[in-house]
Motif scaffolding. Sequence first.
Motif, PDB file in Angstrom:
ATOM      1  N   LYS A  16      31.386   4.642 -11.976  1.00  0.00           N
ATOM      2  CA  LYS A  16      30.872   6.016 -11.976  1.00  0.00           C
ATOM      3  C   LYS A  16      29.361   6.029 -11.731  1.00  0.00           C
ATOM      4  O   LYS A  16      28.851   6.842 -10.955  1.00  0.00           O
ATOM      5  N   VAL A  17      28.642   5.114 -12.380  1.00  0.00           N
ATOM      6  CA  VAL A  17      27.188   5.035 -12.215  1.00  0.00           C
ATOM      7  C   VAL A  17      26.826   4.696 -10.770  1.00  0.00           C
ATOM      8  O   VAL A  17      25.949   5.316 -10.169  1.00  0.00           O
ATOM      9  N   VAL A  18      27.524   3.717 -10.203  1.00  0.00           N
ATOM     10  CA  VAL A  18      27.233   3.292  -8.829  1.00  0.00           C
ATOM     11  C   VAL A  18      27.532   4.411  -7.840  1.00  0.00           C
ATOM     12  O   VAL A  18      26.720   4.699  -6.958  1.00  0.00           O
ATOM     13  N   GLU A  19      28.665   5.059  -7.990  1.00  0.00           N
ATOM     14  CA  GLU A  19      29.007   6.150  -7.073  1.00  0.00           C
ATOM     15  C   GLU A  19      28.002   7.293  -7.192  1.00  0.00           C
ATOM     16  O   GLU A  19      27.599   7.872  -6.189  1.00  0.00           O
ATOM     17  N   PHE A  20      27.604   7.609  -8.413  1.00  0.00           N
ATOM     18  CA  PHE A  20      26.614   8.669  -8.616  1.00  0.00           C
ATOM     19  C   PHE A  20      25.291   8.296  -7.962  1.00  0.00           C
ATOM     20  O   PHE A  20      24.673   9.123  -7.286  1.00  0.00           O
ATOM     21  N   GLY A  41      21.080   9.204  -5.700  1.00  0.00           N
ATOM     22  CA  GLY A  41      19.891   8.374  -5.813  1.00  0.00           C
ATOM     23  C   GLY A  41      19.780   7.717  -7.183  1.00  0.00           C
ATOM     24  O   GLY A  41      20.312   8.208  -8.176  1.00  0.00           O
ATOM     25  N   VAL A  42      19.072   6.612  -7.192  1.00  0.00           N
ATOM     26  CA  VAL A  42      18.945   5.818  -8.416  1.00  0.00           C
ATOM     27  C   VAL A  42      18.171   6.573  -9.493  1.00  0.00           C
ATOM     28  O   VAL A  42      18.539   6.548 -10.671  1.00  0.00           O
ATOM     29  N   ARG A  43      17.113   7.245  -9.100  1.00  0.00           N
ATOM     30  CA  ARG A  43      16.290   7.966 -10.090  1.00  0.00           C
ATOM     31  C   ARG A  43      17.123   8.971 -10.886  1.00  0.00           C
ATOM     32  O   ARG A  43      17.032   9.039 -12.111  1.00  0.00           O
ATOM     33  N   LEU A  44      17.949   9.749 -10.194  1.00  0.00           N
ATOM     34  CA  LEU A  44      18.778  10.727 -10.899  1.00  0.00           C
ATOM     35  C   LEU A  44      19.874  10.050 -11.727  1.00  0.00           C
ATOM     36  O   LEU A  44      20.245  10.541 -12.791  1.00  0.00           O
ATOM     37  N   ALA A  45      20.376   8.923 -11.248  1.00  0.00           N
ATOM     38  CA  ALA A  45      21.385   8.191 -12.017  1.00  0.00           C
ATOM     39  C   ALA A  45      20.785   7.654 -13.315  1.00  0.00           C
ATOM     40  O   ALA A  45      21.444   7.675 -14.363  1.00  0.00           O
ATOM     41  N   VAL A  46      19.542   7.187 -13.250  1.00  0.00           N
ATOM     42  CA  VAL A  46      18.851   6.712 -14.454  1.00  0.00           C
ATOM     43  C   VAL A  46      18.782   7.833 -15.482  1.00  0.00           C
ATOM     44  O   VAL A  46      19.076   7.638 -16.667  1.00  0.00           O
ATOM     45  N   ALA A  61      20.643  10.706 -15.541  1.00  0.00           N
ATOM     46  CA  ALA A  61      21.953  11.251 -15.892  1.00  0.00           C
ATOM     47  C   ALA A  61      22.727  10.354 -16.863  1.00  0.00           C
ATOM     48  O   ALA A  61      23.416  10.851 -17.756  1.00  0.00           O
ATOM     49  N   PHE A  62      22.612   9.037 -16.697  1.00  0.00           N
ATOM     50  CA  PHE A  62      23.403   8.117 -17.515  1.00  0.00           C
ATOM     51  C   PHE A  62      22.571   7.409 -18.581  1.00  0.00           C
ATOM     52  O   PHE A  62      23.106   6.599 -19.337  1.00  0.00           O
ATOM     53  N   ASN A  63      21.264   7.703 -18.622  1.00  0.00           N
ATOM     54  CA  ASN A  63      20.372   7.119 -19.609  1.00  0.00           C
ATOM     55  C   ASN A  63      20.441   5.587 -19.595  1.00  0.00           C
ATOM     56  O   ASN A  63      20.608   4.935 -20.629  1.00  0.00           O
ATOM     57  N   VAL A  64      20.359   5.034 -18.404  1.00  0.00           N
ATOM     58  CA  VAL A  64      20.345   3.583 -18.211  1.00  0.00           C
ATOM     59  C   VAL A  64      19.117   3.218 -17.374  1.00  0.00           C
ATOM     60  O   VAL A  64      18.522   4.077 -16.731  1.00  0.00           O
ATOM     61  N   ARG A 107      16.978   1.177 -14.314  1.00  0.00           N
ATOM     62  CA  ARG A 107      17.184   0.844 -12.893  1.00  0.00           C
ATOM     63  C   ARG A 107      17.843  -0.532 -12.773  1.00  0.00           C
ATOM     64  O   ARG A 107      18.728  -0.734 -11.957  1.00  0.00           O
ATOM     65  N   ALA A 108      17.419  -1.465 -13.619  1.00  0.00           N
ATOM     66  CA  ALA A 108      17.995  -2.816 -13.598  1.00  0.00           C
ATOM     67  C   ALA A 108      19.489  -2.782 -13.929  1.00  0.00           C
ATOM     68  O   ALA A 108      20.279  -3.513 -13.327  1.00  0.00           O
ATOM     69  N   THR A 109      19.876  -1.924 -14.856  1.00  0.00           N
ATOM     70  CA  THR A 109      21.291  -1.787 -15.204  1.00  0.00           C
ATOM     71  C   THR A 109      22.088  -1.292 -14.009  1.00  0.00           C
ATOM     72  O   THR A 109      23.177  -1.788 -13.729  1.00  0.00           O
ATOM     73  N   ILE A 110      21.538  -0.330 -13.298  1.00  0.00           N
ATOM     74  CA  ILE A 110      22.223   0.192 -12.118  1.00  0.00           C
ATOM     75  C   ILE A 110      22.357  -0.891 -11.063  1.00  0.00           C
ATOM     76  O   ILE A 110      23.419  -1.043 -10.448  1.00  0.00           O
ATOM     77  N   GLU A 111      21.313  -1.683 -10.874  1.00  0.00           N
ATOM     78  CA  GLU A 111      21.381  -2.771  -9.895  1.00  0.00           C
ATOM     79  C   GLU A 111      22.422  -3.803 -10.300  1.00  0.00           C
ATOM     80  O   GLU A 111      23.149  -4.330  -9.439  1.00  0.00           O
ATOM     81  N   ARG A 112      22.543  -4.100 -11.601  1.00  0.00           N
ATOM     82  CA  ARG A 112      23.593  -5.027 -12.055  1.00  0.00           C
ATOM     83  C   ARG A 112      24.970  -4.418 -11.818  1.00  0.00           C
ATOM     84  O   ARG A 112      25.903  -5.130 -11.428  1.00  0.00           O
ATOM     85  N   CYS A 113      25.109  -3.133 -12.067  1.00  0.00           N
ATOM     86  CA  CYS A 113      26.395  -2.458 -11.838  1.00  0.00           C
ATOM     87  C   CYS A 113      26.777  -2.529 -10.367  1.00  0.00           C
ATOM     88  O   CYS A 113      27.935  -2.763 -10.033  1.00  0.00           O
TER      89      CYS A 113
END
Length: 61
Positions: free
Chosen positions: A30-34, A39-44, A46-49, A51-57
């Motif tokens: 869900k995080v990756v698709e979002f 964009g990564v900034r909005l995902a950070v 929206a999911f309170n994670v 940038r590094a977490t998103i990159e790992r995902c």
Amino acid sequence: MDYKRLKTSMERLIRASRFSKSKESQFRLKVVEFSEKHGVRLAVEAFNVSRATIERCEGSV
């Protein structure tokens, strides 16, 4: 027919079919698709994670 949209949808289906059904893996997907869509900034935000977490995902999906 919009082939770019079709290709993106097919890639998501393939990715989802290979992905585990655990809650953690569904959250990662869900995080990756979002982040791909908004964009990564909005995902950070929206999911309170981080940038590094998103990159790992992204690497695990």
